[in-house]
Design an enzyme around this catalytic site. Structure first.
Site, PDB file in Angstrom:
ATOM      1  N   GLU A   1      15.153  11.468 -17.161  1.00 27.98           N
ATOM      2  CA  GLU A   1      15.101  11.716 -15.643  1.00 27.98           C
ATOM      3  C   GLU A   1      15.749  13.183 -15.209  1.00 27.98           C
ATOM      4  O   GLU A   1      16.377  13.466 -16.031  1.00 27.98           O
ATOM      5  CB  GLU A   1      15.887  10.586 -15.082  1.00 27.98           C
ATOM      6  CG  GLU A   1      15.886  10.607 -13.566  1.00 27.98           C
ATOM      7  CD  GLU A   1      16.811   9.608 -13.032  1.00 27.98           C
ATOM      8  OE1 GLU A   1      16.884   9.058 -11.910  1.00 27.98           O
ATOM      9  OE2 GLU A   1      18.049   9.458 -13.795  1.00 27.98           O
TER      10      GLU A   1
ATOM     11  N   LYS B   1      11.133   4.602  -9.289  1.00 32.63           N
ATOM     12  CA  LYS B   1      12.203   3.914  -9.418  1.00 32.63           C
ATOM     13  C   LYS B   1      12.262   2.964  -8.307  1.00 32.63           C
ATOM     14  O   LYS B   1      12.301   3.131  -7.218  1.00 32.63           O
ATOM     15  CB  LYS B   1      13.269   4.908  -9.401  1.00 32.63           C
ATOM     16  CG  LYS B   1      14.622   4.497  -9.807  1.00 32.63           C
ATOM     17  CD  LYS B   1      15.592   5.880  -9.799  1.00 32.63           C
ATOM     18  CE  LYS B   1      17.069   5.397 -10.607  1.00 32.63           C
ATOM     19  NZ  LYS B   1      17.802   6.623 -10.546  1.00 32.63           N
TER      20      LYS B   1
ATOM     21  N   CYS C   1      17.092   4.984 -15.201  1.00 34.28           N
ATOM     22  CA  CYS C   1      18.268   5.413 -14.929  1.00 34.28           C
ATOM     23  C   CYS C   1      18.955   4.024 -14.243  1.00 34.28           C
ATOM     24  O   CYS C   1      19.283   2.915 -15.031  1.00 34.28           O
ATOM     25  CB  CYS C   1      18.754   6.367 -14.109  1.00 34.28           C
ATOM     26  SG  CYS C   1      20.453   7.179 -14.394  1.00 34.28           S
TER      27      CYS C   1
END
Length: 345
Positions: free
Chosen positions: A59, A134, A166
Site C-alpha cells: 500500500e 479499501k 492494511c
C-alpha cells in the site's frame, strides 16, 4: 508450500512480496517516475526469480502518502490510467502478474468526494483482473472514501485470489468473507508503521490458520518524515506457519511457491482443523451420536452478525453504548474529527 528456491511448477505459484521503501512524493510527475522505478524492479526481479508468477507491492508504494490534501486530490489516479499503463508494460515484459497500490483512485464524483484507496491485480498481459477499494480506511488518520465489497479472481495458474488493504486485516470478518467466497490466497498490502509490528505479524499468521488460506503480506519500509514503517513483508502457509519473511530492510524481497493441489486437498480432506467446513457443519459428531442427522448445524449462532445485517443503525447504537457516541475523543482531539467538548469545570 515450498521456500528457498527460485523456481515454480505447474502446481506451484511463485509469489514474491516486496518491502518497498515508502516514497515521499508531491506531484503527478513524481508519481509516474516512481511507477517506472517499480516497473524496473519487476523486470529485474524476474531475472533473479525465474519462477515468479506474481509480485506484490505494498500500500502507498506508488504514490506515497500525500499528507497535503490538495496534493492528494491532484495526484489521484484513474483506473485504468497513466500509472496502470506503466505497470501493464512491465507485467507484459516480465511475463508476471502484479498487485499494485493506487492511493488514491478518483471518486466517481471527483473532486467533490474523497478518493478511494485502491489495489489492482494485473495479469501477465497487462489486463486488470481485480480492482479492490479499501473497506476499512485507517481512521481517524486516513481520509479515503470507503469501499464496500471484496472479490475473488482467478490468478496465475488458476489460484483464486482476494485483495485486502492494511487496516482491513485487523477485522476477522474480511478474511472470512474472502475465504468463504473461495479465495486460496489473500493478499494484504499495507503501509503499516510502528508501533504495531508485533500485532500485524501475529494477525496475518492467525488469519491464515483460521481460514485455511495462503496469506501474502507486502509492507512498506523506511521513514517518510512522519511515520516509520516496519517492513516484515511475508508469505504464510495455510497452516499459519511463515514460509518467508523480510526484516526491516528497504527493498527486501521474499519468495515462496504456493501449491494449488496442497491447499485444495487440505480443504477437501482436512478434519479437525478444517475451519471453513466445520463452521457450517457445527457439532456433527454430537448430532450423529444423537440421531439428529450426519451433517451438523448450518445455522449461524452469532447474534451480532444477524443483528448487524438486519439493523445496522441499531447495532451501531448498541456498540456506541459501551464505546462512545462520537467519532473523536475529547481527551486526544484530532483536527477535523468531531468529539464531545469537555464541560467547563
Amino acid at each position: 508450500m515450498l521456500h528457498g528456491d527460485i523456481t515454480s511448477s505447474n502446481d506451484t505459484i511463485g509469489v514474491a512480496v516486496v518491502n518497498y521503501k515508502m516514497p515521499r512524493l508531491h506531484t503527478k510527475a513524481e508519481v509516474l517516475d516512481n511507477a517506472r522505478k517499480i516497473a524496473d524492479m519487476i523486470v529485474g526481479m524476474k531475472t533473479g526469480l525465474p519462477g515468479m508468477d506474481l509480485v506484490i507491492f505494498p500500500e502507498y508504494s506508488t504514490h506515497g502518502i500525500m499528507y497535503d490534501s490538495k496534493e492528494m486530490y491532484e495526484t489521484a489516479s484513474t483506473v485504468p490510467g497513466d500509472e496502470t499503463e506503466i505497470f501493464a508494460e512491465a507485467c507484459r515484459k516480465a511475463k508476471v502478474w502484479g498487485v499494485f497500490s493506487l492511493t488514491g483512485e478518483r471518486h466517481e464524483e471527483h473532486p467533490k468526494k474523497a478518493p478511494y484507496n485502491t489495489l489492482i491485480l494485473m495479469n501477465d498481459k497487462g489486463e486488470i483482473v481485480q480492482k479492490y477499494r479499501k473497506i476499512m480506511p485507517w481512521v481517524p488518520i486516513e481520509g479515503w472514501y470507503p469501499g464496500n465489497c471484496t472479490y475473488v479472481s482467478e490468478g496465475p495458474k488458476g489460484l483464486k485470489i482476494s485483495l485486502i488493504i492494511c487496516d482491513d486485516g485487523n477485522y476477522p470478518e474480511i478474511w472470512r468473507d474472502c475465504a468463504m467466497k473461495g479465495a486460496e490466497l489473500i493478499v494484504r498490502c499495507q503501509g503499516y508503521m510502528y508501533p504495531a509490528k508485533d500485532q500485524q505479524v501475529i494477525m496475518a499468521k492467525a488469519m491464515a490458520w483460521a481460514n485455511n488460506v495462503y496469506v501474502a503480506v507486502a509492507n512498506a519500509s523506511g521513514f517518510d518524515g512522519v511515520y516509520s514503517y516496519f517492513g516484515h513483508s511475508a508469505i504464510i502457509g495455510f497452516d499459519g506457519r511463515t514460509l518467508g519473511e523480510c526484516g526491516e530492510e528497504d527493498y527486501g524481497v521474499q519468495y515462496a511457491q504456493l501449491s494449488k493441489s496442497l491447499i485444495r486437498d487440505a480443504r477437501k480432506n482436512g478434519q479437525s482443523q478444517n475451519h471453513l467446513f466445520k463452521l457450517v457443519h457445527r457439532g456433527y459428531t454430537g448430532l450423529i451420536n444423537s440421531g439428529d442427522g450426519d451433517r451438523g448445524v448450518a445455522a449461524c449462532p452469532y447474534d451480532f452478525y444477524a443483528k448487524w445485517v438486519a439493523d445496522p443503525e441499531g447495532t451501531r447504537e448498541m456498540v456506541e453504548s459501551f464505546t462512545r457516541s462520537t467519532v473523536g475523543t475529547e481527551e486526544c482531539p484530532i483536527e477535523g474529527i468531531p468529539n464531545k467538548k469537555v464541560a467547563h469545570r
